[in-house]
Structure formats: structure tokens, C-alpha cells
Design an enzyme around this catalytic site. Structure first.
Site, PDB file in Angstrom:
ATOM      1  N   HIS A   1      -0.870  -2.910  -4.184  1.00  0.00           N
ATOM      2  CA  HIS A   1      -2.086  -3.494  -3.602  1.00  0.00           C
ATOM      3  C   HIS A   1      -2.236  -4.956  -4.031  1.00  0.00           C
ATOM      4  CE1 HIS A   1      -3.879   0.857  -3.630  1.00  0.00           C
ATOM      5  NE2 HIS A   1      -3.273   0.604  -2.465  1.00  0.00           N
TER       6      HIS A   1
ATOM      7  N   GLU B   1      -6.147  -7.849   3.964  1.00  0.00           N
ATOM      8  CA  GLU B   1      -4.735  -8.004   3.640  1.00  0.00           C
ATOM      9  C   GLU B   1      -3.964  -8.644   4.785  1.00  0.00           C
ATOM     10  OE1 GLU B   1      -3.226  -4.483   1.021  1.00  0.00           O
ATOM     11  OE2 GLU B   1      -4.920  -3.728   2.200  1.00  0.00           O
TER      12      GLU B   1
ATOM     13  N   ASN C   1       2.905  -3.745   9.760  1.00  0.00           N
ATOM     14  CA  ASN C   1       2.959  -2.821   8.624  1.00  0.00           C
ATOM     15  C   ASN C   1       3.623  -1.554   9.130  1.00  0.00           C
ATOM     16  OD1 ASN C   1       2.593  -1.148   6.444  1.00  0.00           O
ATOM     17  ND2 ASN C   1       0.384  -1.417   6.307  1.00  0.00           N
TER      18      ASN C   1
ATOM     19  N   ARG D   1       4.554  -6.560   5.900  1.00  0.00           N
ATOM     20  CA  ARG D   1       4.180  -5.987   4.607  1.00  0.00           C
ATOM     21  C   ARG D   1       5.354  -5.174   4.080  1.00  0.00           C
ATOM     22  NH1 ARG D   1       0.826  -0.704   3.089  1.00  0.00           N
ATOM     23  NH2 ARG D   1       0.401  -1.163   0.904  1.00  0.00           N
TER      24      ARG D   1
ATOM     25  N   ARG E   1      -3.387  11.470  -4.511  1.00  0.00           N
ATOM     26  CA  ARG E   1      -2.496  11.265  -5.656  1.00  0.00           C
ATOM     27  C   ARG E   1      -3.240  11.549  -6.956  1.00  0.00           C
ATOM     28  NH1 ARG E   1      -1.088   5.399  -3.523  1.00  0.00           N
ATOM     29  NH2 ARG E   1      -0.015   5.924  -1.588  1.00  0.00           N
TER      30      ARG E   1
END
Length: 406
Positions: free
Chosen positions: A181, A385, A8, A92, A242
Site C-alpha cells: 500500500h 492511488e 491494475n 500498478r 487475512r
């Protein structure tokens, strides 16, 4: 035993794990590590093997230099890419646009297509692409696979995917809801039918990925029909830094009245808003501590967060019509008992019978936190993940080998 190296890559970091794709969700990876502060005056490479961390602090000028050091440390402990059987490298990639609804074997053409998607994810795809190029150069004889965060939501219904703006403009600039996601929502949603002992094709569920970034998804019979994030990961729930959903007119107001530039507003909404923008912290452990100290800003930030979360849960219950399960996952979802309880407070009339005692149980295993007779079951399911990426990458790599490509 065969492993997948899961990468990642961020703009100044690379997270990695060596994962057994045939393993269980709760299994620890053979190796996990982090290359951080790439391009800074001082960075670090940490590699954890068998629960023992091995760390070096040094200048890391490039991603390739950092990965070389990481692989060297792994080699010193006989777990490097040439010491164990690595059958694939799984990458990813945040944004797959409309192009990718499935994992892809990375060849030059796919790499070029990922580059073409940079305008949709200018903060993420360039870093993902850097990681792909570095790793392909370092490990050229191993299949590399791109797994896209947006892929799971690629085929949500048009009424959910499209915004009510001029269709020609939207089409020309690829403006639509993509969702993010997706790897986590897909992984978790696949565990729920097993917990219910039901056919996945009959299960309606809401999945809540709550970390520093947060998103919700409505999933009918194994397929998503809506999700909270949009063109970018900025939309939807209030998050750590955010803002989530806001009136878009706020942007015009800040340009006209505050004289702010697009870059300043981008930074404000992505990095200085959400819980941090109101309370000054985005770590929920610190937020909880401040709430206990009667900090009113912390309490306000928490209430806004919960209010947004309940709004999405309610709207998705209506969209699905019948809900069999609501599932919490990711850092906050898996660990914050108060968030789970407050998100589902006083919803017995909708068939959600919350079990406060079960909610307090700490475990890394999937578990039910509703009462046994609750019409809507509530679960905590740890996401993984990396395992999901490893499994997808192993499958693509096996197909590539079967076709004689490797």
C-alpha cells in the site's frame, strides 16, 4: 488535455482509469472501468463515462480480449486511447522487492526483472506482468511505467526491515519486510503537511490504510521508518480475509495436527481468516449490521480488529517519539465512523483529543476529526492511488521523451 491510462491487472480482472495527472485528488476520472471474470464461462466489461455506466456481459477468454472490448466501448463514446491524448500508461505492480524504489519506464529488461520477482508475490506479480505485456502490445507507441506498491518502504531502517532469522537464509531468499500500500501511504502522507501548514520535513505521522486489506505506517519527516505488512501483504493488522500477525508456530501446528497442506494453509490465512474467518463476512457494513443484531461472532471479530489497530498505533507513537498527526484512509478508514472513534478511544493522555461530532461528518474532502487544540491532529484523507500512479507515470514519461526514447 493529457491523460494517463492507469491499469491494475489481477489474475482474472483489470481495473482501469483515464486520469488527468494535473488534476486534484477529488476530481473524477475521465473514464473508469473494470474487466472481470477473465477466463470464466461468463464475464463482464464495464466502462463509466460521465457518471454513466456502459456494461457488456460476455465470455472474456483473455486479458487482451477484455481490454480490446473496453477500448472499443471507450471509443464509441470518443474517450478511447486514440481519441484523447494519452501520454503514459501507468501499471500498478505489487512487489518491487529490493530492486525498485522508484517508478520505472518499462522496457524489456525491466519486464524481465519484474518476472524475476514473482517468487516474492506469486499471487500478484504474474497478473501485473500479464497486464503489462498485453498493454504494451496494444499501445506500443506510448510510454509504459511500472509503479510499485513496495517502493515507498524500500529504505526503512534495517532494524524495522529485517527479521530476526538466520541472516544467510534471509539474504539468499530475500526475506525481509517490504511493506505494501506504499502508493497510498505516500500519497496521503504528502497531503497531511499541507493540512497542518507545516514543512513536510518536520512532520511525524501515522497513516492507516484501512480497506479489505489494511496496513499502518510510521513516517518521520516524510520518510517511512516502519510499516505493518511484511514479506507479504499477510502480515500486520487483522484484515477483511487475512489474519495479520500470528505466531508462525500455528503453521507448523496445522501441518502436524490437522494434516493441512501448504496450499490449504495459504488459502486459510489469506482468504478465510481475519474478520471473515470469525464473523463470516468481511464487508464492514454487514459486520456493523450483525453487531447491531447482537451477533457475538461479529462483535468478537470487530474487537480483535480494533485491538490490533490500537496496538500498532501505540507502537508507532513510541517509535516516532513525537506524533503530529494520525490519518485514516481507504474504504473503511474513510467511511466507518465507529472504527475511527474506537481506534482512538480514551487516548487523551497521549495528546489525542478526538472530536466525535467532526467524526460524524460525511465528506469526500480531507478533514480534521480532532479538536482544534489537540496536540496530535487526526485527519481523514481520501486516498487516490490512481492519481498518484498517474502523476508518477507522467513524470517518468516526460523524462523518457526528453531523452528521445519516445
Amino acid at each position: 488535455m493529457a491523460y494517463v491510462l492507469v491499469l491494475n491487472s489481477g489474475s482474472s480482472s483489470v481495473k482501469f482509469q483515464l486520469v488527468d495527472p494535473a488534476g486534484e485528488a477529488t476530481d473524477a476520472p475521465l473514464v473508469s472501468g473494470l474487466v472481470e471474470q477473465v477466463g470464466e464461462p461468463m464475464g463482464a466489461v464495464s466502462v463509466t463515462v460521465g457518471g454513466q455506466e456502459h456494461r457488456e456481459e460476455l465470455e472474456i477468454p483473455t486479458h487482451s480480449f477484455g481490454l480490446e472490448r473496453a477500448f472499443a466501448i471507450m471509443g464509441e463514446h470518443n474517450v478511447g486511447p486514440t481519441d484523447v491524448e494519452v501520454i503514459a500508461v501507468g501499471h500498478r505492480v505489487v512487489h518491487g522487492g529490493k530492486l525498485f524504489s522508484e517508478p520505472q519506464l518499462i522496457v524489456d529488461e525491466i519486464e524481465s526483472m519484474i518476472e524475476d520477482l514473482i517468487p516474492l508475490a506469486p499471487l500478484h506479480n504474474p497478473a501485473n506482468l500479464d497486464g503489462i505485456r498485453v498493454a504494451r502490445a496494444m499501445l506500443p507507441d506510448i510510454p509504459h511505467v511500472a509503479v510499485f506498491d513496495t517502493a515507498f518502504f524500500n529504505h526503512i531502517p534495517p532494524a524495522a526491515a529485517l527479521y530476526a532469522i538466520n541472516s544467510e537464509v534471509a539474504s539468499q531468499y530475500d526475506v525481509r519486510r517490504y511493506g505494501f500500500h506504499g502508493t497510498s501511504h505516500e500519497f496521503v502522507s504528502q497531503q497531511v503537511p499541507k493540512l497542518l501548514d507545516k514543512d513536510p520535513a518536520t512532520v511525524n505521522q501515522i497513516t492507516l490504510h484501512l480497506g479489505n486489506g489494511a496496513s499502518a505506517a510510521a513516517i518521520r519527516h516524510g520518510r517511512p521508518i516502519d510499516t505493518s505488512m511484511g514479506l507479504t501483504p499477510l502480515a500486520g493488522l487483522a484484515m477483511g480475509t487475512r489474519c495479520g500477525d500470528i505466531d508462525p508456530g500455528i503453521i507448523f501446528h496445522l501441518v502436524r495436527q490437522a494434516g493441512m497442506s501448504i496450499d490449504e494453509i495459504d488459502n486459510l490465512l489469506n482468504k478465510q481468516s481475519g474478520v471473515k474467518g470469525i464473523a463470516g463476512v468481511n464487508d464492514f457494513r454487514l459486520l456493523r449490521q450483525r453487531i447491531e443484531e447482537q451477533d457475538q461472532d461479529a462483535w468478537l471479530a470487530y474487537n480483535i480488529y480494533i485491538h490490533q489497530l490500537r496496538r500498532f498505533i501505540g507502537s508507532y507513537m513510541i517509535a516516532l517519539g513525537r506524533v503530529d498527526a494520525i490519518t485514516f484512509t481507504a474504504g473503511v478508514g474513510e467511511n466507518d465512523t465507529e472504527v475511527r472513534q474506537d481506534a482512538l478511544y480514551n487516548l487523551d493522555m497521549y495528546g489525542i483529543h478526538f472530536d466525535k461530532e467532526a467524526n460524524l461528518v460525511r465528506s469526500k474532502e480531507p478533514r480534521m476529526i480532532s479538536t482544534a487544540d489537540s496536540p496530535v491532529k487526526v485527519f481523514v484523507v481520501p486516498t487516490n492511488e490512481e492519481l498518484a500512479i498517474a502523476q508518477k507515470s507522467a513524470a517518468v514519461a516526460a523524462q523518457a521523451r526528453a531523452e528521445g526514447l519516445y
